[in-house]
Scaffold this active site. Sequence first.
Site, mmCIF file in Angstrom:
data_model
loop_
_atom_site.group_PDB
_atom_site.id
_atom_site.type_symbol
_atom_site.label_atom_id
_atom_site.label_comp_id
_atom_site.label_asym_id
_atom_site.label_seq_id
_atom_site.Cartn_x
_atom_site.Cartn_y
_atom_site.Cartn_z
ATOM 1 N N SER A 1 39.423 50.294 38.253
ATOM 2 C CA SER A 1 38.912 50.489 39.497
ATOM 3 C C SER A 1 39.602 52.371 39.798
ATOM 4 C CB SER A 1 39.597 49.462 40.725
ATOM 5 O OG SER A 1 39.638 50.255 41.832
ATOM 6 N N TYR B 1 46.717 45.685 44.070
ATOM 7 C CA TYR B 1 45.565 45.527 43.519
ATOM 8 C C TYR B 1 45.646 47.221 42.132
ATOM 9 C CZ TYR B 1 40.448 46.180 42.605
ATOM 10 O OH TYR B 1 38.842 46.393 42.173
ATOM 11 N N LYS C 1 45.758 47.026 38.486
ATOM 12 C CA LYS C 1 45.170 48.358 37.626
ATOM 13 C C LYS C 1 45.028 49.013 36.365
ATOM 14 C CE LYS C 1 40.852 45.657 38.934
ATOM 15 N NZ LYS C 1 39.920 45.117 37.525
HETATM 16 N N1 LIG Z 1 33.039 46.117 43.353
HETATM 17 C C1 LIG Z 1 33.216 47.366 43.347
HETATM 18 O O1 LIG Z 1 33.318 48.285 44.763
HETATM 19 C C2 LIG Z 1 34.381 46.891 42.140
HETATM 20 C C3 LIG Z 1 35.370 48.095 41.977
HETATM 21 C C4 LIG Z 1 36.148 48.145 40.998
HETATM 22 C C5 LIG Z 1 36.292 47.685 39.908
HETATM 23 N N2 LIG Z 1 36.066 46.377 40.580
HETATM 24 C C6 LIG Z 1 36.609 45.666 39.806
HETATM 25 O O2 LIG Z 1 35.292 44.581 38.359
HETATM 26 C C7 LIG Z 1 35.578 43.770 38.927
HETATM 27 C C8 LIG Z 1 34.687 42.720 39.326
HETATM 28 O O3 LIG Z 1 34.218 42.796 40.733
HETATM 29 P P1 LIG Z 1 32.990 42.405 41.740
HETATM 30 O O4 LIG Z 1 33.247 43.319 42.782
HETATM 31 O O5 LIG Z 1 32.123 42.302 40.677
HETATM 32 O O6 LIG Z 1 34.032 40.829 41.483
HETATM 33 P P2 LIG Z 1 32.919 39.356 42.469
HETATM 34 O O7 LIG Z 1 31.953 39.664 43.348
HETATM 35 O O8 LIG Z 1 33.126 39.229 43.258
HETATM 36 O O9 LIG Z 1 33.284 38.544 40.923
HETATM 37 C C9 LIG Z 1 34.384 38.593 40.586
HETATM 38 C C10 LIG Z 1 34.042 37.010 39.388
HETATM 39 O O10 LIG Z 1 35.374 37.039 39.080
HETATM 40 C C11 LIG Z 1 35.572 35.558 39.303
HETATM 41 N N3 LIG Z 1 37.005 35.417 39.628
HETATM 42 C C12 LIG Z 1 38.187 35.712 40.423
HETATM 43 N N4 LIG Z 1 38.907 35.242 40.903
HETATM 44 C C13 LIG Z 1 38.991 34.451 39.444
HETATM 45 C C14 LIG Z 1 40.252 33.978 38.753
HETATM 46 N N5 LIG Z 1 40.769 33.442 39.167
HETATM 47 N N6 LIG Z 1 39.604 33.048 38.014
HETATM 48 C C15 LIG Z 1 38.430 33.297 37.153
HETATM 49 N N7 LIG Z 1 37.519 33.947 37.679
HETATM 50 C C16 LIG Z 1 37.485 34.468 38.572
HETATM 51 C C17 LIG Z 1 34.436 34.881 40.686
HETATM 52 O O11 LIG Z 1 34.266 33.848 40.693
HETATM 53 P P3 LIG Z 1 34.974 33.213 41.307
HETATM 54 O O12 LIG Z 1 35.507 33.567 42.783
HETATM 55 O O13 LIG Z 1 34.427 31.651 41.617
HETATM 56 O O14 LIG Z 1 35.876 32.493 40.628
HETATM 57 C C18 LIG Z 1 33.533 35.734 40.311
HETATM 58 O O15 LIG Z 1 32.560 35.766 39.135
HETATM 59 C C19 LIG Z 1 37.116 42.914 39.119
HETATM 60 O O16 LIG Z 1 37.396 43.352 38.017
HETATM 61 C C20 LIG Z 1 37.373 44.126 40.506
HETATM 62 O O17 LIG Z 1 38.512 44.493 40.277
HETATM 63 C C21 LIG Z 1 34.933 46.040 41.586
#
Ligand SMILES: NC(=O)c1ccc[n+]([C@@H]2O[C@H](COP(=O)([O-])OP(=O)(O)OC[C@H]3O[C@@H](n4cnc5c(N)ncnc54)[C@H](OP(=O)(O)O)[C@@H]3O)[C@@H](O)[C@H]2O)c1
Length: 262
Positions: free
Chosen positions: A143, A156, A160
């Site tokens: 991130s 966080y 990261k």
């Molecule tokens: N969206 C953004 O703006 C953004 C920006 C920068 C980086 N990121 C990174 O991108 C990645 C995906 O983010 P997203 O926005 O798509 O998040 P999201 O919509 O919350 O999806 C997260 C996924 O990870 C799973 N997960 C979370 N905690 C877990 C655990 N303890 N064990 C197993 N699975 C787990 C969730 O399923 P369950 O909750 O059912 O476990 C879900 O499948 C993350 O690493 C996040 O830090 C996102």
Amino acid sequence: MATENSRTPAPSGELAGRRAVVTGGSRGIGAAIARELLDAGAHVVISARGEAPDAPPGAVFVPADLSTRDGVRHFADTARELLGGVDIIVNNAGGCRSFQSVLELENDWQYTMDINFLAAVRLNAALVPAMREHGGVVVHVSSIATVAAYPNLLHYAAAKSALETYSKGLSAELAPDGIRVVSVCLGNVETPASKTARTRIVELHGGDADDLTGQWAAEIPLGRLGDPRDIADAVRFLVSPRASWITGSNIVIDGGKTASLC
Ligand SMILES: NC(=O)c1ccc[n+]([C@@H]2O[C@H](COP(=O)([O-])OP(=O)(O)OC[C@H]3O[C@@H](n4cnc5c(N)ncnc54)[C@H](OP(=O)(O)O)[C@@H]3O)[C@@H](O)[C@H]2O)c1
């Protein structure tokens, strides 16, 4: 006529027969990546803790809590058994569940490090040794919090940052075995997590969720939040033979946000 927002199809079948695991593949960015890899012909196993109603058809879902050692071990063993080996690891599961001063967050540090950093370290330790026989690709999803160091996201950002540094170092160690390691450093992408983040921020600090979305988009030079497909397209390229000379890189995908901070 093609526009900047229309997508050129990637070569079909470019990942035919490749065996991939995508953590956090049940929704958001992980589900988009899994969908893209399936479309390219890969066999894909995904994980998450909860249900996976939005998981892409064709992906095999293995429930596991990857914030724990046992959860990672279970996922790694099951995926290896289902796929008969692994060629591509996408360490995507992660996120941030609190948005306060880190001085108030004693209880959340360990979980944040576990899911955003140590889950990848543990999963790679379980799956990469066998990959040394045939090569492969490891992706880490990071991130731009690592660059911007937003005050309420320091736990966080620290997790990261550790992930990015680890990714770079691992790439050097594994390059002689034909294993490439990259990280993608993401700006604000519209997912279930970003929606939850907006709600929590509004609860804590007041304001309006729609205004916040507009404010976030206005801070991005390209004028919009990312779409999970923006990330999935890039990851598809990075794990494909088209990226065969890319390793050790941290690819920023953020609509120009961090460039505008300099
Ligand atoms: N969206 C953004 O703006 C953004 C920006 C920068 C980086 N990121 C990174 O991108 C990645 C995906 O983010 P997203 O926005 O798509 O998040 P999201 O919509 O919350 O999806 C997260 C996924 O990870 C799973 N997960 C979370 N905690 C877990 C655990 N303890 N064990 C197993 N699975 C787990 C969730 O399923 P369950 O909750 O059912 O476990 C879900 O499948 C993350 O690493 C996040 O830090 C996102």
